[in-house]
Motif scaffolding. Sequence first.
Motif, PDB file in Angstrom:
ATOM      1  N   PRO A  57       0.716  -1.227  -0.078  1.00  0.00           N
ATOM      2  CA  PRO A  57       0.155   0.203   0.080  1.00  0.00           C
ATOM      3  C   PRO A  57       0.965   1.466  -0.027  1.00  0.00           C
ATOM      4  O   PRO A  57       1.675   1.400   0.740  1.00  0.00           O
ATOM      5  N   MET A  58       0.526   2.293  -0.955  1.00  0.00           N
ATOM      6  CA  MET A  58       1.569   3.342  -1.001  1.00  0.00           C
ATOM      7  C   MET A  58       0.564   4.509  -1.114  1.00  0.00           C
ATOM      8  O   MET A  58      -0.504   4.779  -1.783  1.00  0.00           O
ATOM      9  N   ALA A 122       2.292   6.894  18.069  1.00  0.00           N
ATOM     10  CA  ALA A 122       2.048   5.714  16.864  1.00  0.00           C
ATOM     11  C   ALA A 122       2.948   4.512  17.181  1.00  0.00           C
ATOM     12  O   ALA A 122       3.546   4.327  18.226  1.00  0.00           O
ATOM     13  N   ARG A 123       2.507   3.788  16.397  1.00  0.00           N
ATOM     14  CA  ARG A 123       3.308   2.008  16.764  1.00  0.00           C
ATOM     15  C   ARG A 123       4.673   1.914  16.088  1.00  0.00           C
ATOM     16  O   ARG A 123       5.575   1.258  16.800  1.00  0.00           O
ATOM     17  N   PHE A 124       4.691   2.319  14.798  1.00  0.00           N
ATOM     18  CA  PHE A 124       6.059   2.108  14.103  1.00  0.00           C
ATOM     19  C   PHE A 124       6.823   3.363  13.733  1.00  0.00           C
ATOM     20  O   PHE A 124       8.027   3.192  13.341  1.00  0.00           O
ATOM     21  N   CYS A 139       3.221   5.812   7.988  1.00  0.00           N
ATOM     22  CA  CYS A 139       3.981   5.569   6.882  1.00  0.00           C
ATOM     23  C   CYS A 139       5.588   5.836   6.747  1.00  0.00           C
ATOM     24  O   CYS A 139       6.199   6.471   7.534  1.00  0.00           O
ATOM     25  N   ARG A 140       6.242   4.789   5.975  1.00  0.00           N
ATOM     26  CA  ARG A 140       7.665   4.966   5.925  1.00  0.00           C
ATOM     27  C   ARG A 140       7.976   5.649   4.369  1.00  0.00           C
ATOM     28  O   ARG A 140       7.323   5.236   3.448  1.00  0.00           O
ATOM     29  N   VAL A 161       2.565   2.313   3.351  1.00  0.00           N
ATOM     30  CA  VAL A 161       1.844   2.435   4.546  1.00  0.00           C
ATOM     31  C   VAL A 161       2.216   1.300   5.394  1.00  0.00           C
ATOM     32  O   VAL A 161       2.071   0.175   4.879  1.00  0.00           O
ATOM     33  N   LEU A 162       2.566   1.583   6.774  1.00  0.00           N
ATOM     34  CA  LEU A 162       2.988   0.202   7.415  1.00  0.00           C
ATOM     35  C   LEU A 162       1.713  -0.305   8.305  1.00  0.00           C
ATOM     36  O   LEU A 162       1.845  -1.290   8.575  1.00  0.00           O
TER      37      LEU A 162
END
Length: 285
Positions: A57-58, A122-124, A139-140, A161-162
């Motif tokens: 997912p982008m 956030a988680r990541f 997002c990364r 999308v992470l």
Amino acid sequence: MSLRTVLASELSPIKANAWLVAGVAPRPIALASTVNEHGVRNLAPFSFFNAFGSNPPMVAFAPNRRGRDGTVKHTYLNATATGQFVIAAVSHAMVQQMNLASAEYGDGEDEFPKAGLTPLPARFVDAALVAESPFQMECRLHREVELGQGPGSGLMLIGEVLCFHVQEHLMKGDLPNPTAMDHVGRSGGAWYTRASGDALFELGKPMGRPIGFEALPDALKQSRILTGNDLGRLAHAETLPDLGSMTARPGDPGDAEGLERAIQSVLQEGDLPEAWRLVGLRVRL
């Protein structure tokens, strides 16, 4: 119908932007949450935003250079320095707060308290979630793309999308419920769009191979009453019914205009079999 043509090459960046946002609308709003290298939060909305793939997912949004002087925004600097960001959707319940976050505060100022919005961990990523947002994506940063140079030029940030976050009460089964999100979109100028209530409608993707407009009787295509949407509903049929077999009923209009208005009325009610019956009567006149 006459057309006005405006050459993009003859417009200033600010005027070109006004034409773009007038026609590319409504646009989803990315309320972008970032942090700088020192952990200072930033929050700002951008409507040059959309999704561009699902495996992985982008998403991408564009915190473009300012039109007046070509300077770069804090969101862009933070995201490219840290390689991360959060995209929060905007609901009508938070639209005024989103608007506050769009003001140009100074370097190092945190827009969360300015806008009265609540940061959550956030988680990541280190960038904060927005508690008031109905739907969010961590997002990364995947890639940054420069689209031109100078004032108003595009600076696109593409992110993988992470994870997704959605408020639990907005779920319907295993997916978010579009009719409950109450999304706000951006239109031209200072205008916005609210995606709720009567503004939402369902339109399923065509199944198989629709007959298309060219298969419709000429009498319908020449109508001054039936609209393109009316004819489009009929053109979605997978096969053309046997119009010669359609029978009249007591109370049916006996003239072309009356039948076309009746066709339009039953199409709006979603009664396609009855619409085709009336079409059969219309083509026999």
